[in-house]
Design an enzyme around this catalytic site. Sequence first.
Site, PDB file in Angstrom:
ATOM      1  N   CYS A  18       0.792  -1.263  -0.143  1.00 16.58           N
ATOM      2  CA  CYS A  18       0.016  -0.063   0.095  1.00 16.58           C
ATOM      3  C   CYS A  18       0.932   1.174  -0.454  1.00 16.58           C
ATOM      4  O   CYS A  18       2.265   1.100  -0.041  1.00 16.58           O
ATOM      5  CB  CYS A  18      -0.905  -0.092   1.279  1.00 16.58           C
ATOM      6  SG  CYS A  18       0.186  -0.015   2.658  1.00 16.58           S
ATOM      7  N   CYS A  21       3.314   1.859   2.877  1.00 16.96           N
ATOM      8  CA  CYS A  21       4.665   0.956   2.645  1.00 16.96           C
ATOM      9  C   CYS A  21       5.582   1.819   1.958  1.00 16.96           C
ATOM     10  O   CYS A  21       6.813   1.722   2.161  1.00 16.96           O
ATOM     11  CB  CYS A  21       4.373  -0.348   1.841  1.00 16.96           C
ATOM     12  SG  CYS A  21       3.369  -1.453   2.446  1.00 16.96           S
ATOM     13  N   ASP A 431      -2.739   9.652 -31.420  1.00 17.84           N
ATOM     14  CA  ASP A 431      -1.889   9.396 -32.697  1.00 17.84           C
ATOM     15  C   ASP A 431      -2.770   9.517 -34.037  1.00 17.84           C
ATOM     16  O   ASP A 431      -4.006   9.251 -33.838  1.00 17.84           O
ATOM     17  CB  ASP A 431      -1.122   8.028 -32.471  1.00 17.84           C
ATOM     18  CG  ASP A 431      -0.508   7.679 -33.835  1.00 17.84           C
ATOM     19  OD1 ASP A 431       0.567   8.432 -34.243  1.00 17.84           O
ATOM     20  OD2 ASP A 431      -0.791   6.631 -34.430  1.00 17.84           O
ATOM     21  N   ASP A 630       4.254   4.253 -30.463  1.00 17.62           N
ATOM     22  CA  ASP A 630       3.467   4.843 -29.440  1.00 17.62           C
ATOM     23  C   ASP A 630       3.665   4.594 -27.967  1.00 17.62           C
ATOM     24  O   ASP A 630       3.243   4.889 -26.992  1.00 17.62           O
ATOM     25  CB  ASP A 630       2.031   4.852 -29.955  1.00 17.62           C
ATOM     26  CG  ASP A 630       1.394   5.300 -30.997  1.00 17.62           C
ATOM     27  OD1 ASP A 630       1.912   6.738 -31.322  1.00 17.62           O
ATOM     28  OD2 ASP A 630       0.800   4.970 -31.851  1.00 17.62           O
TER      29      ASP A 630
END
Length: 738
Positions: A18, A21, A431, A630
Amino acid sequence: MNQHVPQSVTLDIAGMTCASCVARVERALLKVPGVESASVNLATERATIAGGDSGALLEAVRKVGYSGALRQADAPARDHDHHDEDAAALRRDVIIAAIPTVPLFAVEMLGHVHMPFHMWLMSVVSMDVLWPVYFVLATFVLFVPGLRFFRHGIPALLRGAPEMNSLVALGAGAAWLYSSVVTFVPQLVPAETRFVYFEAAAVIVTLILVGRWLEALAKGRTGEAIRRLVQQQAKTARVERHGATMDVPAEDVRVGDIIVVRPGEKIAVDGEVVDGASHIDESMISGEPLPVSKTPGAAVIGGTLNTSGSFRFRATKVGGDTMLAHIIRMVEDAQTGKLPIQAVVDRITLWFVPMVIGLAVLTALAWLVFEPQFALVNAVAVLIIACPCAMGLATPMSIMVGTGRAAQLGVLFRKGEALQLLRDAKVVAFDKTGTLTDGRPALTDFILDDDYEHDEVLAFVAAVEKRSEHPIALAIVTAAEKARMVLPEVEGFASEPGRGVSATVGGRKVEIGSERMFAEHNLADFNTARLAAEGKTPVYASIDGKLAAAIVVADQIKPTSKAVIAALHAMGIETAMISGDNQQTVEAIARQLGIDRVEAEVLPAQKLAAIKALRERHGTIAYVGDGINDAPALAEADIGIAVGSGTDAAIESADVVLLDGDLRKVATALKLSRATLRNIYENLGWAFVYNAVLIPVAAGALYPAFGILLSPMLGAGAMALSSVFVIANAQRLRGVTP
């Protein structure tokens, strides 16, 4: 004066669950002498540190309860496979936990809600037998598949840094411990509070394991984009050495080597053509579909595909210096960078867990002073009612239902975080080729001289172009085939790279080529000047030296492109187009679609710069693309959206995939994102209000005035009802429409 640049160290961190952490690991690393900065990424489980000794850094990570390993700077992109192993282990544990949990939960809950079943059950088996069976089942769930929560949560609690594992361990552990006491030493608790909550403990562990499993599945795909890019690299190269031609591994190619390339082969490294000519498919770099003509002196790029002809080139960049290697590093860097997102539940647990523990202790102490017989009962009630079930389900249930509904509508959210980020998107960048357009040229116009017939000229031109491998030629031949034309025989075919082709057809000389090839002819009669403004490319054809036709080819705009731009504008989203194509073509397409901003003639690195500039100007940005080129942009954007018809590398780099390539689903994804986040906040609001109201009640706040105590059984019931509310509220997302 030389400026000191601290050495960069990268660590792979295991055991983080989490945001708390991440914060603790970062704080520990920053305390190591010599460290100037530290960034920890939960998604990639990687820490990047400037300065510091690697041994000291690893020891700092160990001391806060996690394990670390030094990652080499040139480590291959094959180190994410452990996530697949994690997912397999969690899937196994989910199944192991579910087998005893399902009957335990079903029997106990059905007994509570259906009295005839309860009476029948009591007539068959007594509590003295049933509760020990519950104990065996719940103990197995908690301390076999659920042992991880105690193994990590309890040490974290003892270090004074409780986290999500601690909350699970305390909630499930308290329910199990209290129930065990009631089962085996009931005299320790008042008779009126002798109830068991083994099913609550088992359900908590099983549900959290399911969430961890789904998280591991998502993390397992993190490195796939880089692996796809690595696969584009050629394995070998045909090199001229010592007067002979030999095949050598691509990594053994040296700068200055002469490399021979035949049709259909990948180019091993970056270089410059020495002799020969060909057309090379560079779509993986530029994103454009048309192969590029290469003659002596032209640059070639490693990983691109030689479509026709043979040539020799001199290696100029090898190994990590090639453009493809740079693209791989850009994807890796973008994936390693921290996203501007922190889960609400993880942030809250930083104070919620210690608060609940403190309240439980205070409750026990207060009741020990006034009514000692209720101290344990009320303290356990506080821990059980503050159990993380509803809080833990609030986000994953909405994500599961929202992403499930999205999949039904053709939108795949590969990462749950994308739901939150996409809701905040201020601009969507696209794109061009293969995304807004079909990605392949098609014949759109056929402008004839008055002295010629359409079918005759098209048949002659298609017959010649059938000998060519150029995509424009393919567009012309495809148009003739659709018209069911019978093509005449061709003799004397010749190709002049960069200009055009010629042949004799039925005894007549046919030439087809670019404007440069027909510069001495009067092209004004064909009125092709307007075509560039429409994003179209004309080629010309002459028969026996007389100009006969202008053949117009264009990459067609997808039917859904205009609709998605309009839908995004209606949602208050600005649009942009980032393309490697020429400025005039890009602007022409943008005008037709109503796109707000364009960036043309950009290479992959420039796409990253364009995305960063849009982010600085507008805020959160989503990028929609389909090509390998991309992949860095999809990874750099806050939300990467890949069309399903795109390359695997683009899809694996993305957070969201449009399964059938329908761009209208970009707007659907945004709608689902907003609906899901709204649903998550409703769930979290309920969970927190529920805790704020009922934790004091569990502690005994109503007892002085009304004589009311909340038994652990009612606490477990309230917890279950809270979870039911969260789950039922999440189901409303199934009604979201496109």
